[in-house]
Design a protein around this motif. Structure first.
Motif, PDB file in Angstrom:
ATOM      1  N   LEU A  56      -6.044   5.788   4.599  1.00 29.38           N
ATOM      2  CA  LEU A  56      -4.880   6.643   4.347  1.00 29.38           C
ATOM      3  C   LEU A  56      -5.142   8.072   4.805  1.00 29.38           C
ATOM      4  N   GLU A  57      -6.344   8.533   4.599  1.00 29.31           N
ATOM      5  CA  GLU A  57      -6.705   9.884   5.042  1.00 29.31           C
ATOM      6  C   GLU A  57      -6.908   9.940   6.545  1.00 29.31           C
ATOM      7  N   TRP A  58      -7.539   8.920   7.101  1.00 29.94           N
ATOM      8  CA  TRP A  58      -7.882   8.891   8.519  1.00 29.94           C
ATOM      9  C   TRP A  58      -6.654   8.802   9.422  1.00 29.94           C
ATOM     10  N   ALA A  59      -5.721   7.953   9.078  1.00 30.91           N
ATOM     11  CA  ALA A  59      -4.590   7.634   9.953  1.00 30.91           C
ATOM     12  C   ALA A  59      -3.640   8.808  10.142  1.00 30.91           C
ATOM     13  N   GLU A  60      -3.031   8.842  11.317  1.00 27.72           N
ATOM     14  CA  GLU A  60      -1.978   9.810  11.613  1.00 27.72           C
ATOM     15  C   GLU A  60      -0.601   9.148  11.606  1.00 27.72           C
ATOM     16  N   VAL A  61      -0.571   7.838  11.827  1.00 26.97           N
ATOM     17  CA  VAL A  61       0.667   7.057  11.818  1.00 26.97           C
ATOM     18  C   VAL A  61       0.381   5.707  11.165  1.00 26.97           C
ATOM     19  N   PHE A  62       1.303   5.269  10.317  1.00 33.65           N
ATOM     20  CA  PHE A  62       1.201   3.945   9.693  1.00 33.65           C
ATOM     21  C   PHE A  62       2.192   3.005  10.375  1.00 33.65           C
ATOM     22  N   VAL A  63       1.705   1.840  10.764  1.00 35.47           N
ATOM     23  CA  VAL A  63       2.523   0.802  11.378  1.00 35.47           C
ATOM     24  C   VAL A  63       2.481  -0.386  10.430  1.00 35.47           C
ATOM     25  N   LEU A  64       3.630  -0.728   9.851  1.00 31.06           N
ATOM     26  CA  LEU A  64       3.625  -1.750   8.806  1.00 31.06           C
ATOM     27  C   LEU A  64       4.814  -2.676   8.867  1.00 31.06           C
ATOM     28  N   THR A  65       4.691  -3.794   8.185  1.00 36.26           N
ATOM     29  CA  THR A  65       5.785  -4.754   8.071  1.00 36.26           C
ATOM     30  C   THR A  65       6.505  -4.524   6.749  1.00 36.26           C
ATOM     31  N   GLY A  66       7.595  -5.228   6.574  1.00 35.91           N
ATOM     32  CA  GLY A  66       8.315  -5.183   5.304  1.00 35.91           C
ATOM     33  C   GLY A  66       7.495  -5.726   4.152  1.00 35.91           C
ATOM     34  N   GLU A  67       6.417  -6.403   4.459  1.00 33.85           N
ATOM     35  CA  GLU A  67       5.502  -6.920   3.444  1.00 33.85           C
ATOM     36  C   GLU A  67       5.030  -5.803   2.506  1.00 33.85           C
ATOM     37  N   ALA A  68       4.884  -4.611   3.033  1.00 37.60           N
ATOM     38  CA  ALA A  68       4.425  -3.484   2.210  1.00 37.60           C
ATOM     39  C   ALA A  68       5.389  -3.192   1.066  1.00 37.60           C
ATOM     40  N   LEU A  86       7.056  -5.613  -0.456  1.00 36.80           N
ATOM     41  CA  LEU A  86       6.951  -6.752  -1.368  1.00 36.80           C
ATOM     42  C   LEU A  86       5.702  -6.689  -2.240  1.00 36.80           C
ATOM     43  N   ASN A  87       4.632  -6.168  -1.692  1.00 40.97           N
ATOM     44  CA  ASN A  87       3.369  -6.160  -2.436  1.00 40.97           C
ATOM     45  C   ASN A  87       3.059  -4.812  -3.097  1.00 40.97           C
ATOM     46  N   GLY A  88       3.961  -3.849  -2.973  1.00 43.30           N
ATOM     47  CA  GLY A  88       3.792  -2.569  -3.648  1.00 43.30           C
ATOM     48  C   GLY A  88       2.994  -1.531  -2.888  1.00 43.30           C
ATOM     49  N   MET A  89       2.473  -1.878  -1.714  1.00 43.92           N
ATOM     50  CA  MET A  89       1.664  -0.927  -0.953  1.00 43.92           C
ATOM     51  C   MET A  89       2.473   0.241  -0.404  1.00 43.92           C
ATOM     52  N   ILE A  90       3.777   0.078  -0.275  1.00 41.85           N
ATOM     53  CA  ILE A  90       4.601   1.111   0.350  1.00 41.85           C
ATOM     54  C   ILE A  90       4.481   2.456  -0.354  1.00 41.85           C
ATOM     55  N   SER A  91       4.318   2.451  -1.653  1.00 46.07           N
ATOM     56  CA  SER A  91       4.233   3.724  -2.378  1.00 46.07           C
ATOM     57  C   SER A  91       3.047   4.560  -1.904  1.00 46.07           C
ATOM     58  N   LYS A  92       1.947   3.919  -1.549  1.00 43.51           N
ATOM     59  CA  LYS A  92       0.774   4.654  -1.049  1.00 43.51           C
ATOM     60  C   LYS A  92       1.069   5.313   0.292  1.00 43.51           C
ATOM     61  N   PHE A  93       1.819   4.621   1.143  1.00 46.09           N
ATOM     62  CA  PHE A  93       2.139   5.179   2.452  1.00 46.09           C
ATOM     63  C   PHE A  93       3.183   6.279   2.345  1.00 46.09           C
ATOM     64  N   LEU A  94       4.143   6.100   1.476  1.00 42.81           N
ATOM     65  CA  LEU A  94       5.166   7.136   1.288  1.00 42.81           C
ATOM     66  C   LEU A  94       4.552   8.422   0.731  1.00 42.81           C
ATOM     67  N   THR A  95       3.651   8.300  -0.219  1.00 38.80           N
ATOM     68  CA  THR A  95       3.043   9.499  -0.807  1.00 38.80           C
ATOM     69  C   THR A  95       2.025  10.146   0.128  1.00 38.80           C
ATOM     70  N   ALA A  96       1.539   9.414   1.118  1.00 35.73           N
ATOM     71  CA  ALA A  96       0.601  10.002   2.084  1.00 35.73           C
ATOM     72  C   ALA A  96       1.297  11.049   2.951  1.00 35.73           C
ATOM     73  N   GLY A  97       2.622  10.937   3.077  1.00 35.45           N
ATOM     74  CA  GLY A  97       3.386  11.944   3.802  1.00 35.45           C
ATOM     75  C   GLY A  97       3.168  11.965   5.299  1.00 35.45           C
ATOM     76  N   LYS A  98       2.783  10.844   5.870  1.00 37.27           N
ATOM     77  CA  LYS A  98       2.556  10.769   7.313  1.00 37.27           C
ATOM     78  C   LYS A  98       3.627   9.891   7.945  1.00 37.27           C
ATOM     79  N   PRO A  99       3.836  10.042   9.251  1.00 33.28           N
ATOM     80  CA  PRO A  99       4.846   9.208   9.906  1.00 33.28           C
ATOM     81  C   PRO A  99       4.508   7.723   9.767  1.00 33.28           C
ATOM     82  N   MET A 100       5.568   6.925   9.712  1.00 42.21           N
ATOM     83  CA  MET A 100       5.371   5.483   9.679  1.00 42.21           C
ATOM     84  C   MET A 100       6.497   4.805  10.426  1.00 42.21           C
TER      85      MET A 100
END
Length: 163
Positions: free
Chosen positions: A111-123, A125-139
């Protein structure tokens, strides 16, 4: 028509709306069905398109176009690919610095290393999306399952060959 491509196999056919809306969405299967239903409803309303998966013959072209898509938006970023997609991983490794995370992996360092997150809708379903949204980086969400998620959360989406 709405689908949710995921690790579990659902039977084809009809599901009564009361079964889905009556669910508390505590099971993964219920969330998958709910997301497929939302995709179908939003497609019917004209809010989203591309909710049906492309054909396997289009996957390689999709991978190439995805590299171009990411490059146009963000140059040569450090990409976190969320969920295994063989074609995307292969293509992205040639163009970007890439790290892959999947369901069981501790993602805090990525989460710290990445500059862009590339993800499926699976995120979603499994609750991971909140981590990416709070990271504040493009996705960017790829695939048909993410159609309604992209619309509702105003997240970039890539799925050029979906139907």
């Amino acid at each position: 028509k709405g689908r949710a491509f995921t690790r579990i196999k659902l039977k084809d056919g009809e599901v009564k709306l009361r079964e889905i809306f009556g669910s508390n969405l505590s099971s993964y299967k219920d969330r998958v069905q709910f997301l497929a239903l939302l995709n179908a409803i939003y497609r019917y309303l004209g809010k989203v398109n591309g909710t049906i998966h492309c054909s396997p013959s289009e996957w390689l072209s999709c991978g190439d176009e995805f590299v171009s898509f990411v490059s146009k938006l963000w140059g040569r970023p450090k990409v976190c690919l969320v969920g295994y997609n063989e074609v995307f991983l292969e293509r992205f490794k040639k163009a970007f610095k890439v790290r892959l995370i999947d369901l069981e992996e501790d993602e805090s360092e990525v989460l710290e290393w990445a500059e862009v997150f590339v993800l499926t809708g699976e995120a979603f379903l499994n609750g991971m999306i909140s981590k990416f949204l709070t990271a504040g980086k493009p996705m960017v969400i790829y695939g048909p399952m993410g159609a309604v998620c992209s619309f509702m959360f105003n997240i970039e989406r890539f799925c050029p060959f979906s139907k």
